[in-house]
Design a protein around this motif. Structure first.
Motif, PDB file in Angstrom:
ATOM      1  N   THR A   1       0.532   0.509 -11.110  1.00  0.00           N
ATOM      2  CA  THR A   1      -0.002   1.862 -10.973  1.00  0.00           C
ATOM      3  C   THR A   1      -0.068   2.210  -9.484  1.00  0.00           C
ATOM      4  N   ALA A   2       0.054   3.480  -9.168  1.00  0.00           N
ATOM      5  CA  ALA A   2       0.050   3.915  -7.773  1.00  0.00           C
ATOM      6  C   ALA A   2      -1.217   3.438  -7.077  1.00  0.00           C
ATOM      7  N   GLU A   3      -1.085   2.993  -5.837  1.00  0.00           N
ATOM      8  CA  GLU A   3      -2.253   2.506  -5.121  1.00  0.00           C
ATOM      9  C   GLU A   3      -2.037   2.544  -3.612  1.00  0.00           C
ATOM     10  N   THR A   4      -3.161   2.534  -2.919  1.00  0.00           N
ATOM     11  CA  THR A   4      -3.185   2.338  -1.470  1.00  0.00           C
ATOM     12  C   THR A   4      -3.979   1.069  -1.234  1.00  0.00           C
ATOM     13  N   SER A   5      -3.345   0.071  -0.664  1.00  0.00           N
ATOM     14  CA  SER A   5      -3.985  -1.233  -0.534  1.00  0.00           C
ATOM     15  C   SER A   5      -3.358  -1.976   0.636  1.00  0.00           C
ATOM     16  N   GLY A   6      -3.341  -3.323   0.542  1.00  0.00           N
ATOM     17  CA  GLY A   6      -2.773  -4.101   1.632  1.00  0.00           C
ATOM     18  C   GLY A   6      -2.643  -5.571   1.276  1.00  0.00           C
ATOM     19  N   PHE A   7      -1.902  -6.295   2.117  1.00  0.00           N
ATOM     20  CA  PHE A   7      -1.799  -7.749   1.984  1.00  0.00           C
ATOM     21  C   PHE A   7      -1.683  -8.348   3.377  1.00  0.00           C
ATOM     22  N   ALA A   8      -1.872  -9.653   3.444  1.00  0.00           N
ATOM     23  CA  ALA A   8      -1.821 -10.351   4.732  1.00  0.00           C
ATOM     24  C   ALA A   8      -0.888 -11.548   4.644  1.00  0.00           C
ATOM     25  N   LEU A   9      -0.241 -11.863   5.764  1.00  0.00           N
ATOM     26  CA  LEU A   9       0.684 -12.987   5.865  1.00  0.00           C
ATOM     27  C   LEU A   9       0.369 -13.819   7.092  1.00  0.00           C
ATOM     28  N   ARG A  10       0.671 -15.121   6.996  1.00  0.00           N
ATOM     29  CA  ARG A  10       0.588 -15.996   8.159  1.00  0.00           C
ATOM     30  C   ARG A  10       1.472 -17.219   7.907  1.00  0.00           C
ATOM     31  N   ASN A  11       1.767 -17.951   8.976  1.00  0.00           N
ATOM     32  CA  ASN A  11       2.513 -19.217   8.877  1.00  0.00           C
ATOM     33  C   ASN A  11       3.818 -19.077   8.095  1.00  0.00           C
ATOM     34  N   VAL A  12       4.603 -18.065   8.427  1.00  0.00           N
ATOM     35  CA  VAL A  12       5.877 -17.835   7.738  1.00  0.00           C
ATOM     36  C   VAL A  12       6.979 -18.651   8.420  1.00  0.00           C
ATOM     37  N   LYS A  13       7.665 -19.479   7.642  1.00  0.00           N
ATOM     38  CA  LYS A  13       8.699 -20.365   8.181  1.00  0.00           C
ATOM     39  C   LYS A  13       9.886 -20.428   7.229  1.00  0.00           C
ATOM     40  N   ILE A  14      11.052 -20.634   7.796  1.00  0.00           N
ATOM     41  CA  ILE A  14      12.261 -20.848   7.004  1.00  0.00           C
ATOM     42  C   ILE A  14      12.893 -22.170   7.437  1.00  0.00           C
ATOM     43  N   THR A  15      13.276 -22.970   6.460  1.00  0.00           N
ATOM     44  CA  THR A  15      13.961 -24.233   6.753  1.00  0.00           C
ATOM     45  C   THR A  15      15.431 -24.100   6.385  1.00  0.00           C
TER      46      THR A  15
END
Length: 209
Positions: free
Chosen positions: A152-166
């Motif tokens: 459903t339509a929304e205004t919200s958010g998310f958080a990221l940290r420690n992003v890595k690619i091997t």
């Protein structure tokens, strides 16, 4: 028997050494959003917060540029929902050089968690919305994306940290040695050496002059 074990250990060591871990610079996040949706990334204390607005089954989030990465073997990251909503999917994908996005529908992420969740060894090998006549990994990857996809339509958010690619390392001369039946392996002064085509290599694949 001891010589065999040393050879196996050397192969394992080379495979481990060849793996390369790339830390994603969170400050390079750019908006990736569906028509009339939006996302605003903000970085503070090594945490990227993404405020977004998205319609029903539309999407908004961020992407990171990748330098034509090949041989991707894993993605690691931490995430959490800012305003938890159990009906909002969280899609993590790799976009290749032809624009196709790859994800994993087996990992049903959602933004219903207010606490940090840690994901390791994620590998998105299935097509997400796009079509392609080739398999995962047959084109280099140019983007890494994280998007919210609410029911459903929304205004919200998310958080990221420690992003890595091997990524797996390139084949070395040592790997070529092990694939050649004519290679001769010896223990000299307590160290493994490999002779092939008139050349001598040490256990990490470097040629000994």
């Amino acid at each position: 028997m001891k010589k065999y074990l040393l050879i196996v250990a050397a192969i394992f060591a080379v495979l481990t050494t060849n793996a390369k871990v790339i830390n994603i610079d969170l400050s390079t996040a750019t908006e990736m959003a569906y028509t009339n949706c939006s996302a605003t990334p903000t970085l503070a204390d090594d945490v990227l917060t993404v405020a977004y607005t998205a319609g029903s089954w539309e999407w908004a989030g961020v992407e990171f540029d990748l330098e034509n990465l090949e041989n991707v073997t894993a993605i690691d990251f931490d995430f959490k929902g800012q305003t938890p909503n159990e009906w909002t999917s969280f899609i993590i994908y790799l976009r290749d050089s032809e624009g196709a996005r790859w994800y994993d529908d087996g990992d049903d992420f959602s933004l219903s968690h207010a606490d940090w969740l840690v994901k390791t060894s994620y590998l998105p090998t299935k097509l997400c919305w796009d079509a392609a006549s080739y398999n995962f990994g047959e084109r280099p990857f140019t983007k890494l994306g994280f998007i919210a996809n609410p029911m459903t339509a929304e205004t919200s958010g998310f958080a990221l940290r420690n992003v890595k690619i091997t990524v797996a390392g390139e084949e070395t001369s040592l790997s070529e040695v092990y694939s050649n039946a004519k290679a001769v392996k010896q223990i000299r002064d307590g160290q493994l050496i490999i002779r092939r085509d008139g050349k001598t290599f040490n256990a990490v694949g470097a040629e000994i002059k």
